[in-house]
Motif scaffolding. Structure first.
Motif, PDB file in Angstrom:
ATOM      1  N   UNK A  79      -1.397  11.927  -1.883  1.00 55.73           N
ATOM      2  CA  UNK A  79      -0.713  10.647  -2.094  1.00 55.73           C
ATOM      3  C   UNK A  79       0.448  10.717  -3.093  1.00 55.73           C
ATOM      4  N   UNK A  80       0.881  11.911  -3.470  1.00 57.31           N
ATOM      5  CA  UNK A  80       2.030  11.989  -4.370  1.00 57.31           C
ATOM      6  C   UNK A  80       3.317  11.695  -3.614  1.00 57.31           C
ATOM      7  N   UNK A  81       3.455  12.301  -2.440  1.00 52.99           N
ATOM      8  CA  UNK A  81       4.670  12.131  -1.650  1.00 52.99           C
ATOM      9  C   UNK A  81       4.407  11.196  -0.478  1.00 52.99           C
ATOM     10  N   UNK A  82       5.294  10.223  -0.317  1.00 48.71           N
ATOM     11  CA  UNK A  82       5.217   9.351   0.844  1.00 48.71           C
ATOM     12  C   UNK A  82       6.627   9.169   1.384  1.00 48.71           C
ATOM     13  N   UNK A  83       6.839   9.537   2.614  1.00 47.71           N
ATOM     14  CA  UNK A  83       8.136   9.304   3.232  1.00 47.71           C
ATOM     15  C   UNK A  83       8.103   7.912   3.825  1.00 47.71           C
ATOM     16  N   UNK A  84       8.874   7.018   3.235  1.00 46.29           N
ATOM     17  CA  UNK A  84       8.834   5.623   3.652  1.00 46.29           C
ATOM     18  C   UNK A  84       9.385   5.458   5.061  1.00 46.29           C
ATOM     19  N   UNK A  85       8.834   4.524   5.859  1.00 49.29           N
ATOM     20  CA  UNK A  85       9.405   4.214   7.162  1.00 49.29           C
ATOM     21  C   UNK A  85      10.601   3.285   7.042  1.00 49.29           C
ATOM     22  N   UNK A  86      11.226   3.243   5.868  1.00 50.47           N
ATOM     23  CA  UNK A  86      12.325   2.319   5.621  1.00 50.47           C
ATOM     24  C   UNK A  86      13.590   2.698   6.383  1.00 50.47           C
ATOM     25  N   UNK A 104       2.112   8.210  -7.605  1.00 54.96           N
ATOM     26  CA  UNK A 104       2.011   8.471  -9.048  1.00 54.96           C
ATOM     27  C   UNK A 104       2.852   9.672  -9.482  1.00 54.96           C
ATOM     28  N   UNK A 105       3.203   9.696 -10.758  1.00 54.25           N
ATOM     29  CA  UNK A 105       3.859  10.867 -11.344  1.00 54.25           C
ATOM     30  C   UNK A 105       2.875  12.029 -11.301  1.00 54.25           C
ATOM     31  N   UNK A 107       2.326  16.648 -11.139  1.00 53.68           N
ATOM     32  CA  UNK A 107       2.853  17.963 -11.452  1.00 53.68           C
ATOM     33  C   UNK A 107       3.872  18.380 -10.402  1.00 53.68           C
ATOM     34  N   UNK A 108       4.976  18.923 -10.861  1.00 49.51           N
ATOM     35  CA  UNK A 108       6.055  19.300  -9.968  1.00 49.51           C
ATOM     36  C   UNK A 108       7.192  18.303  -9.976  1.00 49.51           C
ATOM     37  N   UNK A 109       6.957  17.102 -10.522  1.00 54.83           N
ATOM     38  CA  UNK A 109       8.010  16.100 -10.623  1.00 54.83           C
ATOM     39  C   UNK A 109       8.651  16.175 -12.003  1.00 54.83           C
ATOM     40  N   UNK A 110       9.965  16.020 -12.034  1.00 55.52           N
ATOM     41  CA  UNK A 110      10.668  15.959 -13.313  1.00 55.52           C
ATOM     42  C   UNK A 110      10.388  14.618 -13.985  1.00 55.52           C
ATOM     43  N   UNK A 111      10.379  14.559 -15.312  1.00 56.81           N
ATOM     44  CA  UNK A 111      10.127  13.290 -16.015  1.00 56.81           C
ATOM     45  C   UNK A 111      11.113  12.190 -15.639  1.00 56.81           C
ATOM     46  N   UNK A 112      12.316  12.585 -15.200  1.00 59.69           N
ATOM     47  CA  UNK A 112      13.334  11.593 -14.847  1.00 59.69           C
ATOM     48  C   UNK A 112      13.150  11.030 -13.442  1.00 59.69           C
ATOM     49  N   UNK A 113      12.259  11.599 -12.638  1.00 64.81           N
ATOM     50  CA  UNK A 113      12.037  11.072 -11.290  1.00 64.81           C
ATOM     51  C   UNK A 113      11.383   9.696 -11.370  1.00 64.81           C
ATOM     52  N   UNK A 114      11.663   8.877 -10.376  1.00 64.19           N
ATOM     53  CA  UNK A 114      11.248   7.474 -10.405  1.00 64.19           C
ATOM     54  C   UNK A 114       9.747   7.269 -10.627  1.00 64.19           C
ATOM     55  N   UNK A 115       8.852   8.004  -9.954  1.00 70.60           N
ATOM     56  CA  UNK A 115       7.429   7.774 -10.206  1.00 70.60           C
ATOM     57  C   UNK A 115       7.029   8.025 -11.660  1.00 70.60           C
ATOM     58  N   UNK A 116       7.672   8.998 -12.307  1.00 68.87           N
ATOM     59  CA  UNK A 116       7.368   9.282 -13.717  1.00 68.87           C
ATOM     60  C   UNK A 116       8.019   8.257 -14.630  1.00 68.87           C
ATOM     61  N   UNK A 136       6.834  -0.649  -8.194  1.00 69.19           N
ATOM     62  CA  UNK A 136       7.128   0.302  -7.112  1.00 69.19           C
ATOM     63  C   UNK A 136       8.315   1.158  -7.530  1.00 69.19           C
ATOM     64  N   UNK A 137       8.222   2.459  -7.293  1.00 67.81           N
ATOM     65  CA  UNK A 137       9.293   3.383  -7.686  1.00 67.81           C
ATOM     66  C   UNK A 137       9.525   4.403  -6.581  1.00 67.81           C
ATOM     67  N   UNK A 138      10.792   4.611  -6.221  1.00 59.13           N
ATOM     68  CA  UNK A 138      11.157   5.586  -5.191  1.00 59.13           C
ATOM     69  C   UNK A 138      12.202   6.556  -5.731  1.00 59.13           C
ATOM     70  N   UNK A 139      11.904   7.838  -5.639  1.00 60.13           N
ATOM     71  CA  UNK A 139      12.896   8.883  -5.886  1.00 60.13           C
ATOM     72  C   UNK A 139      13.439   9.300  -4.528  1.00 60.13           C
ATOM     73  N   UNK A 140      14.742   9.190  -4.344  1.00 60.93           N
ATOM     74  CA  UNK A 140      15.379   9.500  -3.063  1.00 60.93           C
ATOM     75  C   UNK A 140      16.076  10.853  -3.167  1.00 60.93           C
ATOM     76  N   UNK A 141      15.674  11.786  -2.317  1.00 64.66           N
ATOM     77  CA  UNK A 141      16.262  13.132  -2.312  1.00 64.66           C
ATOM     78  C   UNK A 141      17.156  13.241  -1.080  1.00 64.66           C
ATOM     79  N   UNK A 142      18.462  13.261  -1.312  1.00 71.22           N
ATOM     80  CA  UNK A 142      19.425  13.241  -0.209  1.00 71.22           C
ATOM     81  C   UNK A 142      19.722  14.657   0.283  1.00 71.22           C
ATOM     82  N   UNK A 143      19.856  14.833   1.599  1.00 70.22           N
ATOM     83  CA  UNK A 143      20.167  16.161   2.145  1.00 70.22           C
ATOM     84  C   UNK A 143      21.484  16.711   1.590  1.00 70.22           C
ATOM     85  N   UNK A 144      21.510  17.989   1.279  1.00 67.42           N
ATOM     86  CA  UNK A 144      22.751  18.638   0.865  1.00 67.42           C
ATOM     87  C   UNK A 144      23.720  18.671   2.041  1.00 67.42           C
ATOM     88  N   UNK A 145      25.020  18.655   1.737  1.00 63.26           N
ATOM     89  CA  UNK A 145      26.007  18.674   2.809  1.00 63.26           C
ATOM     90  C   UNK A 145      27.282  19.359   2.347  1.00 63.26           C
TER      91      UNK A 145
END
Length: 515
Positions: A79-86, A104-105, A107-116, A136-145
């Motif tokens: 339950x750490x990672x959830x890909x929203x159907x948004x 929840x925040x 291990x593996x997440x940086x303190x600056x990420x939204x869940x933390x 509610x907190x969402x960290x959004x990781x955008x694809x590199x381009x």
């Protein structure tokens, strides 16, 4: 006993997993038909370990289907990672949609990420006796381009452009013929029982939404006088949209739309947007209505605000990337470009965006005019006649569509083959043009900007760059007409070999998407 590498560095393993899964997921959602997606999911499930982690994948119709689950090896707790159907799999923007990390925040997440950030803010609020909490907190990781460097009028322009980018530009790095954008994140934070008192501020260029220093702190601080009945304003739900120059045609598009689109799936019919000055143009008003139905009743501008503004729910989506294909393609879909666009072969208009007032130019700031404007128009007409492809020159007139935003979008999407002119706001209309449109920008020698290059390129458009000497303090230019005509002829009516926009990944795989 020596520890294994995975035991020694679980955080590193987790972060590698995030990057890898982001690429894997893009393959899933980009599959072109239902059977292909099903085959991919089946294969992934078969390859996964029995003890794993479930992530939700976007679905095309949220009202009729439940999100599918994908079983993957357990590198992070359940339950750490959830890909929203948004971000549903229905349009081209889906290929560029961010991976959404919530829960929840861990291990593996940086303190600056939204869940933390959520955990830290709530602990601090509890200690301070504040009622405000992040629910509610969402960290959004955008694809590199990567986006291809421009088409140039001459080698000297290419050398100048590359030197400016290498010395003055920190957002991306040059890799051969491409500028690479890596590691972009965004955040959505939802507060309960919050109070907004003007920070982040509207319409300024420091510590506002999308500024690196923008703060999520202060939404729970309210003095006894401010909290007294009759003071301030109360709403059930608000969204902070405090962008610099939020009222302007250009910056509403390159900033405000990002804030709105990134957090839109977390708003409700009764959400009020708190923003800056009244729109300076009918286009900005129309964009508000496109992105926020019922905007006249749901947008509160600076002149109507009374501090503090209290809300049972406050959305903070200010941490949004300035440049990313997802925002550009999502906006194009929202306003109707995808609906009205026609093939390149059917679009014949070459649109010249003069900054001369007698030709429809209307500038918030003067300058950057061609001193030989009439000669440029004559040369463009002659070039199109020589090309003999039924192309026709039209001069942009802002008044032509002042009463109908839809008509303007339909005109660009259905008719325009190329947009040409000196650096200025009129070129921002490239947002309404299809991906294979040519955009030719002439830049004065005393000024440099990548804004229009980036915006055109993330849409997959062919961008041409030409530098022209400034002849006065207003950065007016006497443009070299043969050079400009050569650049137009080189760019017009064709797509660039190898594409303009592609997804990037650290390793060479078969999952690269080129546009």
């Amino acid at each position: 006993m020596a520890k294994s590498s995975s035991q020694r560095c679980p955080k590193a393993c987790a972060l590698v997993f995030l990057a890898t899964f982001s690429c894997l997921l893009q393959c899933c959602v980009c599959a072109r038909d239902k059977s292909a997606r099903l085959a991919l999911r089946t294969q992934r499930r078969a390859d996964a370990l029995h003890s794993g982690l479930k992530l939700q994948l976007p679905v095309a119709n949220q009202s009729k289907a439940k999100p599918s689950s994908l079983l993957i090896p357990r590198l992070l707790p359940q339950e750490v990672l959830k890909l929203s159907p948004s971000f549903p799999d229905t349009t081209s923007s889906t290929a560029w949609a961010p991976l959404v990390v919530s829960g929840p925040c861990s291990e593996g997440m940086a303190p600056a990420w939204a869940p933390c950030v959520k955990d830290t803010v709530n602990k601090d609020a509890e200690g301070a006796g504040s009622k405000a909490r992040i629910t509610h907190a969402e960290e959004l990781i955008f694809p590199d381009f990567g986006i291809r460097i421009p088409v140039f009028a001459k080698e000297a322009d290419k050398a100048y452009w590359l030197q400016k980018v290498a010395s003055d530009f920190a957002r991306a790095c040059i890799h051969g013929e491409f500028l690479s954008y890596k590691g972009q994140h965004g955040q959505n934070l939802v507060f309960s029982n919050a109070s907004y008192q003007g920070t982040p501020a509207n319409d300024i260029w420091t510590s506002n939404c999308m500024h690196p220093d923008v703060s999520h702190r202060g939404f729970g601080t309210e003095s006894a006088d401010e909290a007294a009945p009759g003071n301030g304003m109360d709403f059930p739900s608000i969204s902070i949209a405090a962008s610099p120059d939020s009222w302007s045609f250009q910056h509403f598009q390159d900033r405000m739309t990002h804030i709105i689109l990134q957090g839109k799936h977390l708003t409700h019919a009764d959400t009020t947007y708190i923003t800056g000055k009244e729109p300076a143009s009918t286009v900005v008003s129309a964009l508000w209505e496109k992105l926020v139905p019922g905007a006249k009743k749901r947008v509160l501008h600076t002149s109507a605000q009374r501090w503090p503004i209290r809300a049972k729910e406050l959305l903070f989506s200010c941490r949004a990337p300035l440049i990313h294909p997802w925002f550009a393609h999502k906006l194009a879909e929202e306003v109707g470009v995808v609906k009205w666009q026609k093939p390149l072969t059917d679009r014949k208009v070459v649109l010249y965006c003069s900054r001369a007032r007698d030709k429809g130019g209307k500038m918030q700031n003067g300058g950057r005019q061609f001193t030989n404007d009439d000669d440029v128009i004559t040369a463009l007409k002659t070039l199109l006649t020589i090309r003999d492809q039924e192309e026709r020159l039209e001069v942009y007139d802002i008044n032509k569509w002042k009463d109908s935003f839809d008509s303007m979008v339909q005109y660009f999407a259905s008719n325009v083959r190329a947009i040409i002119g000196p650096h200025g706001g009129a070129l921002v209309n490239l947002n309404w043009a299809p991906k294979d449109t040519a955009v030719i920008e002439v830049m004065p020698s005393n000024f440099f900007s990548l804004a229009l290059y980036e915006q055109a390129s993330v849409l997959g458009q062919t961008y041409g760059f030409m530098q022209s000497p400034s002849v006065n303090s207003r950065n007016d230019m006497t443009v070299d007409i043969p050079e400009l005509m050569g650049l137009v002829d080189l760019s017009l009516g064709k797509e660039r070999d190898g594409g303009v926009l592609h997804m990037e990944y650290e390793w060479h795989t078969d999952a690269r998407k080129v546009m």
